[in-house]
Every structure is written in structure tokens, then in C-alpha cells.
Design a protein around this motif. Structure first.
Motif, PDB file in Angstrom:
ATOM      1  N   MET A  37      -1.641 -28.250  -1.473  1.00  0.00           N
ATOM      2  CA  MET A  37      -0.653 -28.376  -2.539  1.00  0.00           C
ATOM      3  C   MET A  37       0.437 -29.337  -2.075  1.00  0.00           C
ATOM      4  N   ILE A  38       0.502 -30.516  -2.628  1.00  0.00           N
ATOM      5  CA  ILE A  38       1.508 -31.506  -2.260  1.00  0.00           C
ATOM      6  C   ILE A  38       2.192 -31.992  -3.531  1.00  0.00           C
ATOM      7  N   GLU A  39       3.528 -31.952  -3.539  1.00  0.00           N
ATOM      8  CA  GLU A  39       4.266 -32.430  -4.696  1.00  0.00           C
ATOM      9  C   GLU A  39       4.357 -33.957  -4.661  1.00  0.00           C
ATOM     10  N   ALA A  40       4.988 -34.527  -5.694  1.00  0.00           N
ATOM     11  CA  ALA A  40       5.008 -35.973  -5.858  1.00  0.00           C
ATOM     12  C   ALA A  40       5.678 -36.679  -4.675  1.00  0.00           C
TER      13      ALA A  40
ATOM     14  N   TRP B 216      -3.175 -22.120  16.629  1.00  0.00           N
ATOM     15  CA  TRP B 216      -2.108 -21.523  15.828  1.00  0.00           C
ATOM     16  C   TRP B 216      -2.582 -21.222  14.410  1.00  0.00           C
ATOM     17  N   LEU B 217      -1.840 -20.316  13.782  1.00  0.00           N
ATOM     18  CA  LEU B 217      -2.018 -19.972  12.367  1.00  0.00           C
ATOM     19  C   LEU B 217      -0.667 -20.098  11.687  1.00  0.00           C
ATOM     20  N   ALA B 218      -0.657 -20.604  10.447  1.00  0.00           N
ATOM     21  CA  ALA B 218       0.584 -20.743   9.678  1.00  0.00           C
ATOM     22  C   ALA B 218       0.566 -19.756   8.506  1.00  0.00           C
ATOM     23  N   PRO B 219       1.088 -18.527   8.695  1.00  0.00           N
ATOM     24  CA  PRO B 219       1.073 -17.555   7.599  1.00  0.00           C
ATOM     25  C   PRO B 219       1.949 -17.958   6.421  1.00  0.00           C
ATOM     26  N   ASN B 220       2.978 -18.761   6.690  1.00  0.00           N
ATOM     27  CA  ASN B 220       3.801 -19.319   5.617  1.00  0.00           C
ATOM     28  C   ASN B 220       3.775 -20.834   5.751  1.00  0.00           C
ATOM     29  N   THR B 221       3.300 -21.501   4.703  1.00  0.00           N
ATOM     30  CA  THR B 221       3.122 -22.948   4.756  1.00  0.00           C
ATOM     31  C   THR B 221       3.155 -23.540   3.351  1.00  0.00           C
ATOM     32  N   PRO B 222       3.744 -24.743   3.199  1.00  0.00           N
ATOM     33  CA  PRO B 222       3.701 -25.411   1.903  1.00  0.00           C
ATOM     34  C   PRO B 222       2.300 -25.863   1.516  1.00  0.00           C
ATOM     35  N   GLY B 223       1.361 -25.753   2.448  1.00  0.00           N
ATOM     36  CA  GLY B 223      -0.029 -26.037   2.105  1.00  0.00           C
ATOM     37  C   GLY B 223      -0.649 -24.972   1.226  1.00  0.00           C
ATOM     38  N   THR B 224       0.014 -23.823   1.112  1.00  0.00           N
ATOM     39  CA  THR B 224      -0.489 -22.725   0.297  1.00  0.00           C
ATOM     40  C   THR B 224       0.396 -22.468  -0.915  1.00  0.00           C
ATOM     41  N   LYS B 225       1.728 -22.508  -0.706  1.00  0.00           N
ATOM     42  CA  LYS B 225       2.639 -22.343  -1.844  1.00  0.00           C
ATOM     43  C   LYS B 225       3.962 -23.045  -1.562  1.00  0.00           C
TER      44      LYS B 225
ATOM     45  N   ILE C 259      -5.958 -35.795   9.972  1.00  0.00           N
ATOM     46  CA  ILE C 259      -4.908 -36.799  10.143  1.00  0.00           C
ATOM     47  C   ILE C 259      -3.901 -36.645   9.002  1.00  0.00           C
ATOM     48  N   ASN C 260      -2.619 -36.597   9.347  1.00  0.00           N
ATOM     49  CA  ASN C 260      -1.536 -36.472   8.360  1.00  0.00           C
ATOM     50  C   ASN C 260      -1.792 -35.305   7.408  1.00  0.00           C
ATOM     51  N   GLY C 261      -2.045 -34.144   7.984  1.00  0.00           N
ATOM     52  CA  GLY C 261      -2.446 -32.984   7.202  1.00  0.00           C
ATOM     53  C   GLY C 261      -1.349 -31.934   7.046  1.00  0.00           C
ATOM     54  N   ILE C 262      -1.559 -31.071   6.043  1.00  0.00           N
ATOM     55  CA  ILE C 262      -0.701 -29.926   5.773  1.00  0.00           C
ATOM     56  C   ILE C 262      -1.590 -28.689   5.814  1.00  0.00           C
ATOM     57  N   PRO C 263      -1.509 -27.884   6.861  1.00  0.00           N
ATOM     58  CA  PRO C 263      -2.415 -26.742   6.974  1.00  0.00           C
ATOM     59  C   PRO C 263      -2.144 -25.669   5.929  1.00  0.00           C
ATOM     60  N   THR C 264      -3.189 -24.924   5.587  1.00  0.00           N
ATOM     61  CA  THR C 264      -3.037 -23.764   4.708  1.00  0.00           C
ATOM     62  C   THR C 264      -2.897 -22.507   5.562  1.00  0.00           C
ATOM     63  N   ASN C 265      -2.686 -21.371   4.897  1.00  0.00           N
ATOM     64  CA  ASN C 265      -2.486 -20.126   5.639  1.00  0.00           C
ATOM     65  C   ASN C 265      -3.798 -19.500   6.101  1.00  0.00           C
TER      66      ASN C 265
ATOM     67  N   ARG D 268      12.421 -24.961   1.683  1.00  0.00           N
ATOM     68  CA  ARG D 268      11.424 -25.169   0.628  1.00  0.00           C
ATOM     69  C   ARG D 268      10.043 -25.506   1.184  1.00  0.00           C
ATOM     70  N   TYR D 269       9.987 -26.363   2.204  1.00  0.00           N
ATOM     71  CA  TYR D 269       8.703 -26.807   2.767  1.00  0.00           C
ATOM     72  C   TYR D 269       8.508 -26.311   4.212  1.00  0.00           C
ATOM     73  N   ALA D 270       9.132 -25.208   4.550  1.00  0.00           N
ATOM     74  CA  ALA D 270       9.116 -24.725   5.935  1.00  0.00           C
ATOM     75  C   ALA D 270       7.768 -24.115   6.315  1.00  0.00           C
ATOM     76  N   TYR D 271       7.494 -24.154   7.604  1.00  0.00           N
ATOM     77  CA  TYR D 271       6.292 -23.541   8.187  1.00  0.00           C
ATOM     78  C   TYR D 271       6.694 -22.408   9.132  1.00  0.00           C
ATOM     79  N   ASP D 272       5.864 -21.379   9.199  1.00  0.00           N
ATOM     80  CA  ASP D 272       5.916 -20.400  10.278  1.00  0.00           C
ATOM     81  C   ASP D 272       4.608 -20.507  11.054  1.00  0.00           C
ATOM     82  N   PHE D 273       4.694 -20.464  12.392  1.00  0.00           N
ATOM     83  CA  PHE D 273       3.504 -20.547  13.223  1.00  0.00           C
ATOM     84  C   PHE D 273       3.428 -19.358  14.169  1.00  0.00           C
ATOM     85  N   ILE D 274       2.248 -18.735  14.240  1.00  0.00           N
ATOM     86  CA  ILE D 274       1.986 -17.632  15.157  1.00  0.00           C
ATOM     87  C   ILE D 274       0.647 -17.869  15.842  1.00  0.00           C
ATOM     88  N   GLN D 275       0.405 -17.130  16.928  1.00  0.00           N
ATOM     89  CA  GLN D 275      -0.914 -17.104  17.556  1.00  0.00           C
ATOM     90  C   GLN D 275      -1.545 -15.739  17.305  1.00  0.00           C
ATOM     91  N   VAL D 276      -2.852 -15.731  17.112  1.00  0.00           N
ATOM     92  CA  VAL D 276      -3.560 -14.500  16.765  1.00  0.00           C
ATOM     93  C   VAL D 276      -4.857 -14.395  17.576  1.00  0.00           C
TER      94      VAL D 276
END
Length: 229
Positions: free
Chosen positions: A1-4, A18-27, A216-222, A39-47
Motif C-alpha cells: 500500500m503506497i500513497e501518491a 526481523w518482522l514488522a508488526p506495524n508497517t505502512p506496507g499493511t495499513k 530493492i526499495n521495498g516496503i515490508p508488510t506485517n 503516519r508511516y512509522a514502522y515497528d520491528f521485532i525479532q521472533v
């Protein structure tokens, strides 16, 4: 999900998986709010990818629910954090004590209080951000690396940093539900008034179909299992 608006490309601020449970790639907004530049923040954890539910800690679920988890039982606590861009350190706050263990009820209460009652005009931003670093990346772009481990901040205001330089460690300070790195780009060095800016990561791998695929130049999902060497 990428805005204009085109995302700003930065280096991934961590190494390993890593895993991104909160990511602009999902919402969007990724944290449910546009406030505090998130608005476009990421959270990263290891699981543990091999266990059901991908737990982020080395104890059982009943122990987590009943007694909480010491910070050193979280996979990501203490992992090194890297500068995502060349730039100048404009804020470097340390000394905010971490709670010694996570506790479901108290952490939920703390998160609710900060989400609903934090007043940026009179409340200390460290009560939310904990120990944090802000880097001016140039062109009115500021990178915030938040909730760092107490005593881990390795940079000071005015210092120049290079992309990939170690600047701190993942922690559990401030408004943190569990040890993690909160990362965002903003249009101001003041988190309390900043607007979030979209960003993507210049290179990382994602585990798909039994193997690692370069992005390359990616936005990960959750759901993405992310790896950076």
C-alpha cells in the motif's frame, strides 16, 4: 500500500531477521494515528519463526500472561541499531529507565494513557519516545529511532554519522508494549509537531517459497520475514 507521495529511500536500520508488526506496507496510518509523526512509522521485532504464533520471547505464553517477561528474554532486546542515512544528530536522548520486564496489563494501560491523554504542549516527549535519536538526513527529512535501550545511545547532538554506523541498541523505554525498534521519517526534528514522511528500504531479503528473495526499495508488510546482512 503506497500513497501518491513517493517514498524516501533509506537503509534498513537493523541487521539479521526481523518482522514488522506495524508497517505502512499493511495499513496507513500504520499506528492508527497521524500524530507524533507516526503516519508511516514502522515497528520491528525479532521472533521465533518455527513456533506457532511467532513469539518474540524465550518463555511460554502462560508465563508471559501471568508473570511478564524479563527484557533479556526478548530476542531483539539489545540488538544494534544502525544509522539509516548520512546525516547530523539533532537529538540524542538517553537515561530514561526501562521497565525491567513486560507486563500485559500495565503495558496496555500505559499505551492507552499515552494514546488518549498525552499532551505535547505540557507532557515530556520522553514519556512516549523513551530513549531516542533523531538524525537530520538533509532536505528537511528527519529519521527518528525510538524506544532505545537505556545507556545504549552512542552519538551526541551535532555529530556527523554515516549510513550503517552503529548508533544505539533496541530497547523498551517509553511507551513500549515490548522491546522493539520504532522507526519513522518526519518533516521536523520535533516529534510532537512533525508530519510523517513515507519511506522505503533500499535493500533487504524476504523469505518466500522456501528461499530468500532480494527486494530493492521495498516496503515490508506485517507478514514478511525480513533479512538484512
Amino acid at each position: 500500500m503506497i500513497e501518491a507521495q513517493e517514498p524516501i529511500i533509506v537503509e534498513f536500520p537493523l541487521r539479521g531477521e526481523w518482522l514488522a508488526p506495524n508497517t505502512p506496507g499493511t495499513k496507513i496510518p500504520s499506528h492508527g494515528t497521524d500524530g507524533l509523526g507516526a503516519r508511516y512509522a514502522y515497528d520491528f521485532i525479532q521472533v521465533d519463526w518455527e513456533k506457532k504464533g511467532w513469539p518474540a520471547y524465550r518463555v511460554s505464553l502462560p508465563q508471559y500472561l501471568l508473570f511478564g517477561v524479563p527484557l533479556n528474554k526478548y530476542y531483539c532486546w539489545g540488538q544494534e541499531v544502525y544509522a539509516p542515512c548520512d546525516g547530523i544528530i539533532v537529538k540524542a536522548e538517553d537515561g530514561y529507565e526501562e521497565r525491567e520486564r513486560t507486563n500485559l496489563l500495565s503495558d496496555l494501560s500505559n499505551a492507552y494513557k499515552n494514546a488518549h491523554y498525552f499532551n505535547p504542549k505540557k507532557d515530556d516527549i520522553q514519556s512516549v519516545a523513551g530513549n531516542y535519536i533523531i538524525i537530520e538526513c538533509g532536505g528537511r527529512v528527519y529519521a527518528a529511532l525510538v524506544h532505545l535501550q537505556t545507556g545504549s545511545v552512542q552519538v551526541s547532538v551535532g555529530q556527523s554519522v554515516k549510513k550503517g554506523e552503529v548508533i544505539g541498541r533496541v530497547g523498551h523505554s517509553g511507551n513500549s508494549f515490548a522491546p522493539h525498534l520504532h522507526f519513522q521519517l518526519m518533516d521536523s526534528s520535533d516529534i510532537s509537531i512533525a508530519n510523517g514522511l513515507p519511506c522505503a528500504f533500499e535493500q533487504y531479503d524476504v523469505f518466500q517459497d522456501g528461499g530468500w528473495q532480494k527486494v530493492i526499495n521495498g516496503i515490508p508488510t506485517n507478514k514478511d520475514r525480513i533479512r538484512v546482512d
